[in-house]
Design an enzyme around this catalytic site. Structure first.
Site, PDB file in Angstrom:
ATOM      1  N   LYS A  14     -10.874  19.221 -52.779  1.00  0.00           N
ATOM      2  CA  LYS A  14      -9.694  19.360 -53.684  1.00  0.00           C
ATOM      3  C   LYS A  14     -10.235  20.065 -54.943  1.00  0.00           C
ATOM      4  O   LYS A  14     -11.036  19.675 -55.815  1.00  0.00           O
ATOM      5  CB  LYS A  14      -9.191  17.845 -54.042  1.00  0.00           C
ATOM      6  CG  LYS A  14      -7.718  17.928 -54.872  1.00  0.00           C
ATOM      7  CD  LYS A  14      -7.443  18.348 -56.090  1.00  0.00           C
ATOM      8  CE  LYS A  14      -8.409  17.933 -56.989  1.00  0.00           C
ATOM      9  NZ  LYS A  14      -8.081  18.541 -58.562  1.00  0.00           N
ATOM     10  N   PRO A  15     -10.000  21.410 -55.150  1.00  0.00           N
ATOM     11  CA  PRO A  15     -10.489  22.046 -56.296  1.00  0.00           C
ATOM     12  C   PRO A  15      -9.674  21.907 -57.398  1.00  0.00           C
ATOM     13  O   PRO A  15      -8.725  21.496 -57.496  1.00  0.00           O
ATOM     14  CB  PRO A  15     -10.607  23.486 -55.618  1.00  0.00           C
ATOM     15  CG  PRO A  15      -9.390  23.527 -54.794  1.00  0.00           C
ATOM     16  CD  PRO A  15      -9.408  22.479 -54.002  1.00  0.00           C
ATOM     17  N   ALA A  16     -10.294  22.184 -58.399  1.00  0.00           N
ATOM     18  CA  ALA A  16      -9.530  21.976 -59.919  1.00  0.00           C
ATOM     19  C   ALA A  16      -8.352  23.255 -59.611  1.00  0.00           C
ATOM     20  O   ALA A  16      -8.308  24.273 -59.227  1.00  0.00           O
ATOM     21  CB  ALA A  16     -10.608  22.385 -61.008  1.00  0.00           C
ATOM     22  N   GLY A  58     -16.899  15.596 -62.544  1.00  0.00           N
ATOM     23  CA  GLY A  58     -15.722  15.499 -63.634  1.00  0.00           C
ATOM     24  C   GLY A  58     -15.934  14.570 -64.836  1.00  0.00           C
ATOM     25  O   GLY A  58     -17.294  14.200 -65.017  1.00  0.00           O
ATOM     26  N   SER A  59     -14.952  14.245 -65.679  1.00  0.00           N
ATOM     27  CA  SER A  59     -15.264  13.360 -66.739  1.00  0.00           C
ATOM     28  C   SER A  59     -15.543  11.820 -66.118  1.00  0.00           C
ATOM     29  O   SER A  59     -15.196  11.270 -65.283  1.00  0.00           O
ATOM     30  CB  SER A  59     -13.964  13.313 -67.702  1.00  0.00           C
ATOM     31  OG  SER A  59     -12.885  12.603 -67.000  1.00  0.00           O
ATOM     32  N   GLU A  78     -20.735  12.730 -60.543  1.00  0.00           N
ATOM     33  CA  GLU A  78     -21.549  13.560 -61.486  1.00  0.00           C
ATOM     34  C   GLU A  78     -20.523  13.468 -62.549  1.00  0.00           C
ATOM     35  O   GLU A  78     -19.778  14.325 -62.793  1.00  0.00           O
ATOM     36  CB  GLU A  78     -21.990  14.954 -60.992  1.00  0.00           C
ATOM     37  CG  GLU A  78     -22.947  15.582 -61.745  1.00  0.00           C
ATOM     38  CD  GLU A  78     -22.147  16.516 -62.684  1.00  0.00           C
ATOM     39  OE1 GLU A  78     -22.265  16.075 -63.864  1.00  0.00           O
ATOM     40  OE2 GLU A  78     -21.999  17.642 -62.426  1.00  0.00           O
ATOM     41  N   LEU A  79     -20.758  12.898 -63.510  1.00  0.00           N
ATOM     42  CA  LEU A  79     -19.823  12.303 -64.770  1.00  0.00           C
ATOM     43  C   LEU A  79     -20.209  13.164 -66.203  1.00  0.00           C
ATOM     44  O   LEU A  79     -20.885  14.307 -66.138  1.00  0.00           O
ATOM     45  CB  LEU A  79     -19.505  11.072 -64.832  1.00  0.00           C
ATOM     46  CG  LEU A  79     -19.186  10.434 -63.771  1.00  0.00           C
ATOM     47  CD1 LEU A  79     -19.065   8.901 -64.077  1.00  0.00           C
ATOM     48  CD2 LEU A  79     -17.934  10.916 -63.059  1.00  0.00           C
ATOM     49  N   ARG A 116     -24.196  28.580 -72.300  1.00  0.00           N
ATOM     50  CA  ARG A 116     -24.043  28.884 -70.944  1.00  0.00           C
ATOM     51  C   ARG A 116     -22.746  28.298 -70.643  1.00  0.00           C
ATOM     52  O   ARG A 116     -22.463  27.115 -70.850  1.00  0.00           O
ATOM     53  CB  ARG A 116     -25.081  28.031 -69.930  1.00  0.00           C
ATOM     54  CG  ARG A 116     -24.877  28.160 -68.584  1.00  0.00           C
ATOM     55  CD  ARG A 116     -26.128  27.451 -67.944  1.00  0.00           C
ATOM     56  NE  ARG A 116     -25.786  27.816 -66.423  1.00  0.00           N
ATOM     57  CZ  ARG A 116     -26.044  26.741 -65.489  1.00  0.00           C
ATOM     58  NH1 ARG A 116     -26.487  25.655 -66.028  1.00  0.00           N
ATOM     59  NH2 ARG A 116     -26.021  27.169 -64.295  1.00  0.00           N
ATOM     60  N   CYS A 120     -21.429  20.220 -68.251  1.00  0.00           N
ATOM     61  CA  CYS A 120     -21.986  18.898 -68.514  1.00  0.00           C
ATOM     62  C   CYS A 120     -23.333  18.754 -69.001  1.00  0.00           C
ATOM     63  O   CYS A 120     -23.802  17.708 -69.531  1.00  0.00           O
ATOM     64  CB  CYS A 120     -21.544  17.934 -67.074  1.00  0.00           C
ATOM     65  SG  CYS A 120     -22.402  18.761 -65.764  1.00  0.00           S
ATOM     66  N   GLU A 137     -18.340  14.549 -75.786  1.00  0.00           N
ATOM     67  CA  GLU A 137     -18.687  15.746 -75.265  1.00  0.00           C
ATOM     68  C   GLU A 137     -18.131  16.947 -75.694  1.00  0.00           C
ATOM     69  O   GLU A 137     -16.766  16.953 -75.650  1.00  0.00           O
ATOM     70  CB  GLU A 137     -18.615  15.476 -73.611  1.00  0.00           C
ATOM     71  CG  GLU A 137     -19.396  16.538 -72.829  1.00  0.00           C
ATOM     72  CD  GLU A 137     -19.294  16.371 -71.516  1.00  0.00           C
ATOM     73  OE1 GLU A 137     -20.268  16.863 -70.654  1.00  0.00           O
ATOM     74  OE2 GLU A 137     -18.302  15.610 -70.902  1.00  0.00           O
ATOM     75  N   SER A 196     -30.769  23.222 -64.212  1.00  0.00           N
ATOM     76  CA  SER A 196     -30.275  23.230 -62.824  1.00  0.00           C
ATOM     77  C   SER A 196     -31.039  24.157 -61.928  1.00  0.00           C
ATOM     78  O   SER A 196     -31.458  25.190 -62.171  1.00  0.00           O
ATOM     79  CB  SER A 196     -28.761  23.641 -63.092  1.00  0.00           C
ATOM     80  OG  SER A 196     -27.836  22.917 -63.869  1.00  0.00           O
TER      81      SER A 196
END
Length: 474
Positions: free
Chosen positions: A168-170, A222-223, A244-245, A272, A278, A375, A435
């Site tokens: 499910k992409p954004a 995501g958040s 991964e928040l 960047r 994140c 954030e 990364s």
């Protein structure tokens, strides 16, 4: 959308539009998946799972290798598409393509190395056979800020492990995922292994899949707020989860740091993706003896950057993703200014079309300012001073998040102490980018669960099984 090896319209022929954040003009209309479409996509994954799990690891590896070569060959096409729908400058989009493709190559190599073990029980009565199996049908939910990298970082290990997927992409950036889907299909990925459902109604589509007992894993980027809700939903099915928040990365500059190197590292860590990462440096903690020098040099560098459409080759800073994001960034700046912060550069939205916000430096930031707790997800660098190493560490750790941190110091012993003391999943020591596909990406505290990338990445898609074998000498 794509499931069962076929491109399909949504039920009722529903569509939604994708916009260029630099112009605010529509780019394309995309199929808008319903909950029924989501369940159909999961059904395709379930049907394909048994055969895919039995596919030879080398076969899965070669598919990923061909996909790596295809993405690399079509790098300019992917970069242009990323820039159009997400807004980042072309140079950054090209870098994302290189980074993204490397996940396909890395996990092509890991696909043939998911080993177990064989041993003798301490009492000698049985032999212990530990073997690894694919977790099973997996739901992958990716964010908008790295539309290719976040997809390959999840898809590649799932393919390598032998899991089928629903992606499910954004809704803000589905086009890149759809192009990647075509590339993977052309590379030989069998029907039903990867199924893709763009949707403007994410909560309904995702809930429909999570409620299905045939789903065995959820991977979400995501958040933290959304992650908590997904964890609660996943608890009903006791799903394997990777999360991964959010982040609130501190950037520490000590009195012995190479200030010029720290400034260049800060530019990369902060800007960047226009700060929409994140891992972006969110709080700049600078020793009081070098704070003025660092602030002056960072302000000068930030002021020199060219803001514009990412498609313009001279652009260094593109637009934010949408107006809501820009409004949030500016609200955080206004809150800090109201509390006494000084705007050294930037500090207000740019006029005209597009969601542009200039690189911004704030000094004299009050500790109670919201942008030190929340954030920012924008090109804003708040600077606060510290006096001692203990103060810096305490300030860096004073957050519910723990994804990434950065530190500049020439003192090796201090660097080792920071590795031990900073509550973070990743630390950049005298570097502004952490990364890397060969490294485990992930956080601690409320920044998430599990790791992506590295040797650890494939383990998230494998379950361990144990067989007790009777003593062959009994």
């Amino acid at each position: 959308m794509y499931y069962g090896g076929q491109w399909r319209d949504a039920q009722g022929a529903r569509t939604f539009q994708v916009f260029d954040p630099a112009t605010e003009l529509p780019l394309a209309s995309v199929a808008d998946a319903t909950p029924a479409d989501a369940r159909a996509a999961l059904n395709s994954a379930v049907v394909a799972q048994r055969h895919w799990a039995r596919t030879a690891p080398r076969t899965r590896s070669e598919i990923l290798r061909r996909a790596f070569e295809a993405v690399t060959a079509r790098a300019e096409e992917f970069a242009a598409l990323i820039t159009l729908e997400m807004g980042k400058p072309l140079a950054e989009a090209r870098a994302e393509v290189t980074y993204s493709a490397e996940f396909l190559r890395w996990f092509a190599e890991e696909a043939v190395r998911a080993n177990g073990r064989f041993g003798t029980a301490p009492d000698g009565k049985t032999r212990l056979l530990v073997h690894k199996h694919p977790v099973g049908p997996t739901l992958l939910i990716t964010p908008w800020n790295f539309p290719l990298a976040m997809a390959t970082r999840k898809i590649a290990p799932a393919v390598a492990a032998g899991c089928t997927m629903v992606l499910k992409p954004a809704a803000l950036t589905p086009l890149t995922s759809l192009l990647l889907t075509r590339v993977l299909a052309d590379a030989g990925l069998p029907p039903g292994v990867l199924n893709v459902i763009p949707t403007s109604s994410a909560a309904e589509a995702v809930s429909a899949i999570i409620a299905d007992p045939r789903l065995r894993k959820l991977s979400f980027t995501g958040s933290t707020q959304v992650g908590r809700r997904l964890l609660a939903e996943s608890a009903t099915q006791v799903l394997r989860t990777s999360m991964e928040l959010g982040g609130n990365a501190p950037f520490l500059v000590f009195d012995d740091a190479d200030i010029d190197a720290a400034v260049e590292g800060a530019i990369v860590a902060k800007l960047r993706n226009m700060g929409q990462a994140c891992t972006a440096a969110n709080r700049f903690l600078v020793h009081e003896s070098v704070a003025t020098e660092f602030s002056d040099k960072l302000t000068e560098r930030m002021a020199s950057l060219v803001v514009g459409s990412g498609s313009d080759p001279t652009t260094q800073i593109g637009p934010l993703i949408d107006e809501g994001s820009r409004r949030k960034v500016h609200d955080l700046v206004l809150d800090a200014v109201e509390r006494g912060a000084v705007v050294r550069v930037g500090g207000a939205p740019l006029p005209g079309p597009g969601h542009f916000y200039p690189p911004t430096v704030l000094t004299d930031v009050d500790p109670g300012s919201r942008l030190l707790r929340e954030e920012i997800f924008g090109p804003v660098a708040p600077i606060i001073r510290f006096g001692t190493e203990d103060e810096a560490i305490a300030s860096a750790n004073s957050t519910e998040y723990g994804l990434a941190a950065y530190a500049y110091t020439r003192d090796t012993a201090r660097g080792l102490r920071l590795m031990e003391e900073l509550e973070t999943g990743m630390l950049g020591l005298n570097v502004g980018v952490v990364s890397n596909p060969a490294a485990p990406f992930g956080g601690v505290k409320q920044s998430g669960l599990g790791r992506e990338g590295g040797f650890e990445g494939i383990e998230e898609y494998l379950e361990i099984r144990y067989t007790a074998v009777s003593d062959p000498y009994a």
